[in-house]
Design an enzyme around this catalytic site. Structure first.
Site, PDB file in Angstrom:
ATOM      1  N   THR A   1       4.003  -7.546   7.889  1.00 34.04           N
ATOM      2  CA  THR A   1       5.752  -7.782   7.469  1.00 34.04           C
ATOM      3  C   THR A   1       5.893  -8.144   9.511  1.00 34.04           C
ATOM      4  O   THR A   1       4.960  -7.723  10.492  1.00 34.04           O
ATOM      5  CB  THR A   1       6.288  -6.461   7.688  1.00 34.04           C
ATOM      6  OG1 THR A   1       5.933  -6.447   6.514  1.00 34.04           O
ATOM      7  CG2 THR A   1       8.198  -6.990   8.009  1.00 34.04           C
TER       8      THR A   1
ATOM      9  N   VAL B   1       7.041  -6.250  -5.606  1.00 32.78           N
ATOM     10  CA  VAL B   1       8.036  -6.230  -4.367  1.00 32.78           C
ATOM     11  C   VAL B   1       8.165  -4.437  -3.394  1.00 32.78           C
ATOM     12  O   VAL B   1       8.097  -3.683  -3.744  1.00 32.78           O
ATOM     13  CB  VAL B   1       9.371  -6.200  -4.739  1.00 32.78           C
ATOM     14  CG1 VAL B   1      10.468  -6.541  -3.284  1.00 32.78           C
ATOM     15  CG2 VAL B   1       9.565  -7.604  -5.346  1.00 32.78           C
ATOM     16  N   GLY B   2       7.473  -5.089  -2.230  1.00 33.13           N
ATOM     17  CA  GLY B   2       7.709  -4.031  -1.302  1.00 33.13           C
ATOM     18  C   GLY B   2       9.251  -3.844  -0.627  1.00 33.13           C
ATOM     19  O   GLY B   2      10.649  -4.230  -1.308  1.00 33.13           O
TER      20      GLY B   2
ATOM     21  N   THR C   1       8.263  -1.713   9.249  1.00 33.64           N
ATOM     22  CA  THR C   1       7.302  -3.361   8.739  1.00 33.64           C
ATOM     23  C   THR C   1       6.812  -1.445   8.548  1.00 33.64           C
ATOM     24  O   THR C   1       6.234  -0.457   8.816  1.00 33.64           O
ATOM     25  CB  THR C   1       6.707  -2.973  10.015  1.00 33.64           C
ATOM     26  OG1 THR C   1       5.502  -3.904   9.391  1.00 33.64           O
ATOM     27  CG2 THR C   1       7.148  -2.935  10.889  1.00 33.64           C
TER      28      THR C   1
END
Lengths: 350, 350
Positions: A214, A243-244, A265
């Site tokens: 990220t 999906v994060g 992140t």
């Protein structure tokens, strides 16, 4: 106490309001110098695994992102534009797990997520699972400014990006053989795990044993407006359309002039469960902590207690920044007061 | 102040912790009687558009959902199981915009979203854009308990649900001709709008002029554990894989034993931009408001100022409930202290 909270809400909505009168003047009076803070991912990043050349490459890429974004702020551009410009530099670099450097899903695809939020209006945009948009952060921005929606997913999000005239690339643009080999190694491991699913943070293609993911940026412009954005390639070997936190407003990204802008992140599931980005803002709004105290509480206490890894960068309207993480390292840096870009990698970097 | 906040974090993590010692005993001591609160959507719901028969049908469906869920709690079942059971009743009813009664996307499909969260462990699960899972809330639960992830989307989420043995139906199961006609009317309107995209909250197939969406439930069980869940068919004529707040942890759903459980309904984009569900919890945690005061601040002040419509239901560990909305009506109800199910529709219902 309650009256004070009500007072804070009022301030918040005056700042969030579209009208260009009191609120903007007030923002200008309250705001610090223009400031930009970025991250290029937090995770297992250790000096013993890094060559001087690779270190230099990371510092150079981060400095480029900072300088490009800061130039926009210094010339009177908006925090939203600075965030997009800084993130595009990192999306275009193969070094980071976002855009060009994205990791592979279980099916051998690159599925990208991004989000952006404008702290002045509380407008926000996000895309999840796009495979052919060169710069996912621009798609998130188009969702924020050109649609009635906040979050678009999959093929629908791609179609929207195409209609908006964004740069579309063949999915092979995102192919990187080193990252692909990482996928194959993980899948081999999975075969021997007795059916256990194995997903991992992005493995650095250039640095052995290094795992992170990220990119993100948070900016404060001359009008005192805050914006935050985040972009990711997700986790290696992810499946089922996972999906994060990166495209989740409140988890990976949040911005509100009244409190702060945050980009996160790390292991995204933990960031969603704690609503990390919004929780830091809420702690400032209701418990009156500074941005650094709030980030410390959420990352070093709540996230750590829950077993999650990662970090955040953020800033408030006075230009105070935070860069807090509980992992070995986090690619990170900032520019303020027209100084030189300062960039850092490891936990112990000054 | 800060020390008090730290104290609250500690309480929070003790409650969220997996260990079955102090935290669970403490939960039992602190908790109220088992309680269940549900909603069947908020929006333009007016008495003048409603026949006595339709009113009775809505009350009966809500009472059924409440009774089924409460029976589980009363027999010592978990709040998670009660939430799933109550939501399944509403998903299986054609009256509500969730499951069986889902509205149509621009492409004439039914794309369903759902999420659930366990306030004891802060575990959460969500699915977005599934088209063939009979009860999306069960898919969200499977994500929470059977995967390493929080959010799965699209075809990937469907594949996961299939592998978990959940009930899969042909997409035609969700077809409802009255709702389909609503889509065609909106698309006709869109043609005449000069290119403007027209999306709307679900229109009640049985009640003229009525618009609302989403179902949800929040439960407190005998062990003092809170759970919350939400399920929706989204907005009529939505496109581009649009996702609203229902599957977003922190926006449409949040649960934490230390504060409250919340399920939201309304114009999802506003709920995402304000992280509504998490904001109510944060206001309780940091500003020490009661659940009803916190819900009032977020729904009647923040949401209303931003121009959003909708509401929430929720409860805390003492069994205090909230049912707050700024629209004409919200299908809603609760059971506590082994009383009869109480259900309401309009703003002025006692």
């Amino acid at each position: 106490m309650k009256n004070f909270c009500l007072f804070l809400y009022l301030i918040s909505f005056m700042a969030a309001c579209d009208s260009k009168t009191t609120s903007e003047n007030q923002a200008k009076q309250q705001s610090g110098d223009v400031t930009l803070v970025i991250h290029g991912g937090a995770g297992t990043i250790r000096k013993e695994n890094m060559s001087p050349e690779k270190e230099a490459a990371y510092h150079a890429a981060m400095k480029q992102a900072l300088n490009v974004g800061y130039a926009i702020l210094d010339e009177g551009g908006t925090s939203v534009d600075a965030v997009i410009a800084a993130i595009k530099v990192m999306e275009d670099s193969p070094l980071f797990n976002a855009g060009r450097g994205a990791v592979f899903t279980n099916e051998g695809k690159n599925e990208l997520d991004a989000s952006i939020m404008d702290g002045r209006t509380l407008m926000a945009g996000a895309v999840a699972g796009v495979t052919n948009v060169k710069n996912p952060i621009t798609a998130a921005h188009a969702v924020m400014t050109k649609s009635q929606h906040v979050m678009l997913t999959g093929r629908g999000a791609e179609q929207f990006a195409e209609e908006q005239g964004l740069e579309i690339v063949d999915p092979s643009y995102f192919f990187d053989s080193t990252r692909y080999k990482h996928l194959l190694r993980l899948q081999e491991k999975e075969k021997n795990s007795g059916g256990l699913s194995v997903v991992q943070l992005s493995e650095d293609p250039f640095v052995k044993g290094s795992k992170f993911g990220t990119v993100g940026a948070v900016a404060l412009d001359k009008s005192g407006n805050i914006a935050a954005g985040t972009s990711t390639g997700g986790m290696t070997n992810k499946r089922y359309g996972r999906v994060g936190d990166a495209p989740i407003i409140g988890a990976g990204t949040y911005a509100n002039n009244a409190t702060c802008g945050i980009s996160a992140t790390g292991w995204g599931e933990y960031f969603i469960r704690l609503s990390v980005a919004h929780d830091i803002a809420a702690m400032m709004e209701y418990a009156h902590l500074s941005i650094d105290e709030a980030a410390d509480s959420v990352i070093m206490k709540k996230l750590t207690t829950l077993g999650g890894d990662g970090g955040v960068v953020g800033l408030d309207q006075q230009g105070n920044i935070t860069m807090k993480f509980n992992s070995d390292g986090m690619y990170r840096g900032y520019i303020k007061e027209r100084g030189a870009a300062k960039t850092f990698i490891y936990k112990d970097d000054p």
